[in-house]
Design an enzyme around this catalytic site. Structure first.
Site, short mmCIF file in Angstrom:
data_model
loop_
_atom_site.label_atom_id
_atom_site.label_comp_id
_atom_site.label_asym_id
_atom_site.label_seq_id
_atom_site.Cartn_x
_atom_site.Cartn_y
_atom_site.Cartn_z
N CYS A 89 -26.66 7.30 8.15
CA CYS A 89 -27.80 8.02 7.58
C CYS A 89 -29.12 7.35 7.92
O CYS A 89 -30.16 7.98 7.88
CB CYS A 89 -27.64 8.15 6.08
SG CYS A 89 -27.39 6.57 5.25
N HIS B 137 -26.67 11.65 -2.41
CA HIS B 137 -27.71 11.95 -1.42
C HIS B 137 -27.30 13.23 -0.67
O HIS B 137 -26.93 13.21 0.50
CB HIS B 137 -27.85 10.77 -0.45
CG HIS B 137 -29.09 10.79 0.39
ND1 HIS B 137 -30.09 11.74 0.25
CD2 HIS B 137 -29.50 9.98 1.41
CE1 HIS B 137 -31.05 11.49 1.13
NE2 HIS B 137 -30.72 10.44 1.84
N ASP C 57 -22.85 3.23 6.16
CA ASP C 57 -24.16 3.11 5.51
C ASP C 57 -24.32 1.64 5.13
O ASP C 57 -23.35 0.86 5.18
CB ASP C 57 -24.20 4.02 4.28
CG ASP C 57 -25.55 4.00 3.57
OD1 ASP C 57 -26.57 3.61 4.19
OD2 ASP C 57 -25.60 4.37 2.37
N GLN D 185 -28.78 14.51 2.83
CA GLN D 185 -28.34 13.75 3.99
C GLN D 185 -26.99 14.27 4.49
O GLN D 185 -26.82 14.52 5.69
CB GLN D 185 -28.24 12.26 3.64
CG GLN D 185 -27.75 11.41 4.77
CD GLN D 185 -28.75 11.30 5.92
OE1 GLN D 185 -29.92 11.01 5.70
NE2 GLN D 185 -28.30 11.55 7.15
N ARG E 98 -32.41 16.17 9.77
CA ARG E 98 -32.93 16.19 8.40
C ARG E 98 -34.04 17.23 8.29
O ARG E 98 -34.13 17.97 7.32
CB ARG E 98 -33.48 14.81 7.99
CG ARG E 98 -32.44 13.71 7.83
CD ARG E 98 -31.50 13.96 6.66
NE ARG E 98 -32.18 14.17 5.40
CZ ARG E 98 -32.61 13.19 4.59
NH1 ARG E 98 -32.39 11.93 4.92
NH2 ARG E 98 -33.22 13.46 3.45
N ARG F 20 -36.83 11.54 -5.42
CA ARG F 20 -35.97 10.40 -5.06
C ARG F 20 -36.16 9.34 -6.13
O ARG F 20 -37.27 8.85 -6.33
CB ARG F 20 -36.34 9.85 -3.69
CG ARG F 20 -35.73 8.48 -3.44
CD ARG F 20 -35.88 7.99 -2.03
NE ARG F 20 -35.05 8.74 -1.12
CZ ARG F 20 -34.70 8.32 0.10
NH1 ARG F 20 -35.12 7.16 0.54
NH2 ARG F 20 -33.94 9.06 0.87
N1 NVA Z 1 -27.22 4.06 0.36
C1 NVA Z 1 -28.57 3.98 0.84
C2 NVA Z 1 -28.95 5.25 1.53
C3 NVA Z 1 -30.33 5.26 2.12
C4 NVA Z 1 -30.67 6.55 2.78
C5 NVA Z 1 -29.49 3.68 -0.33
O1 NVA Z 1 -29.33 4.30 -1.39
O2 NVA Z 1 -30.37 2.83 -0.20
N1 CP Z 2 -31.56 8.61 5.39
C1 CP Z 2 -32.62 8.58 4.56
O1 CP Z 2 -32.64 9.23 3.51
O2 CP Z 2 -33.63 7.80 5.01
P1 CP Z 2 -34.94 7.40 4.20
O3 CP Z 2 -34.50 6.43 3.14
O4 CP Z 2 -35.81 6.77 5.23
O5 CP Z 2 -35.52 8.64 3.60
#
Ligand code: NVA
Ligand code: CP
Length: 306
Positions: free
Chosen positions: A262, A130, A222, A133, A290, A103
């Site tokens: 998500c 992502h 989101d 997800q 997940r 990540r």
């Molecule tokens: N769009 C959000 C998704 C988190 C799971 C981010 O990138 O922070």
């Molecule tokens: N939805 C998701 O990826 O959550 P986290 O950022 O907590 O991993």
């Protein structure tokens, strides 16, 4: 499946349905507490340069339940990107580990890692995509209906990594996707153009939230400011204040619709408490899924054919 899972565009429709069915089996086994350990002796490295609850915990618990081991590697604690190139890190980790989940911010860093790693690399979120997800979200619908043919999905809010991954899903699967977002916050133009070349149904982008929500099967949203955009939060809140899922929006959708997010959610911004805690919300099922989808992806990449 390809060696890596960086994008839903790495999958064929058939790969997706294999993963949905595997995730369903994983879920049934987990619920029965039935031991299933195809990854015994195998280790997943989890590289994080951003926060995470669901992704970290689902991959770590998933590896444990599959008989393997997961190693949490925070960017603050490893050499990658500071005193060592991504490529050298990938070559070294490939000699210790059986797969890597990463990540991070820049999608190009994940592509570089995947290029130099000889083991599978999984995208656990970048600024662009992502995919894990959206596979879990699709599974949340699939496990109830066992079909995705023509399913109408309306994404409301920021054209971010989630929106881009939904666009990639619409390129591969026969879903009907509409994205309602304010001007200037549209999804990635390259992802959209590439998907439109191959999608079974038109992918619609609109600024009209109510028209987009009408009769839809899945309402999705989101956060308005993603990780790394904290300083823009006030401006984004102002620009996106009409791009929220509230009860009015839910009432326009199909009476059987699923409301998805998500998570983490900014309650009161992109989604109201009434909706996220209401009867159409499946957000906690989605979060649980997940785990089951991660397990399906891990086994498919590390033990293909099992
Ligand atoms: N769009 C959000 C998704 C988190 C799971 C981010 O990138 O922070
Ligand atoms: N939805 C998701 O990826 O959550 P986290 O950022 O907590 O991993």
């Amino acid at each position: 499946m390809k060696k890596d899972f960086l994008s839903i565009r790495d999958l064929s429709a058939e790969d997706c349905f294999v993963l949905f069915n595997q995730a369903e089996e994983m879920k049934a086994r987990t619920r029965r507490r039935e031991p299933y350990r195809p990854l015994e002796g195998r280790t997943l490295g989890m590289l994080f340069t951003k926060r995470s609850t669901r992704t970290r915990v689902s991959f770590e618990v998933g590896m444990f339940q599959l008989g393997g081991h997961a190693l949490f590697l925070s960017a603050q604690d490893i050499q990658m990107g500071k005193s060592e190139t991504i490529s050298d890190t990938a070559r070294v980790l490939s000699r210790f580990l059986d797969a890597i989940m990463i990540r991070t911010f820049d999608h190009a860093d994940v592509q570089e890692l995947s290029h130099s790693a000889t083991i599978p690399v999984i995208n656990g979120l970048t600024d662009l995509l992502h995919p894990c997800q959206v596979m879990s979200d699709l599974f949340t619908w699939y496990e109830v209906h066992h079909s995705l043919e023509g399913v109408r999905i309306t994404y409301i809010g920021d054209g971010n990594n989630m929106a881009n991954s939904w666009i990639n899903a619409a390129a591969v699967l026969p879903i009907q996707l509409t994205i309602a977002c304010p001007a200037g916050y549209e999804p990635d133009a390259g992802v959209l153009a590439a998907a439109r070349e191959v999608s079974a149904h038109p992918i619609r982008i609109t600024q009209d939230v109510h028209a987009a929500a009408r009769d839809t099967d899945i309402l999705y949203t989101d956060v308005w400011a993603s990780m790394g955009q904290e300083e823009e939060a006030a401006v984004r809140r102002e620009r996106m204040k009409d791009y929220r899922i509230d009860q009015t929006v839910v009432e326009l959708a199909s009476p059987e619709c699923m409301v998805m997010h998500c998570l983490p959610a900014h309650r009161g911004d992109e989604i109201t408490d009434e909706v996220i805690d209401g009867p159409r919300s499946v957000v906690f099922e989605e979060a649980e899924n997940r785990l089951h989808m991660q397990k399906a992806i891990l086994v498919s990449l590390m033990r293909p054919g099992v």
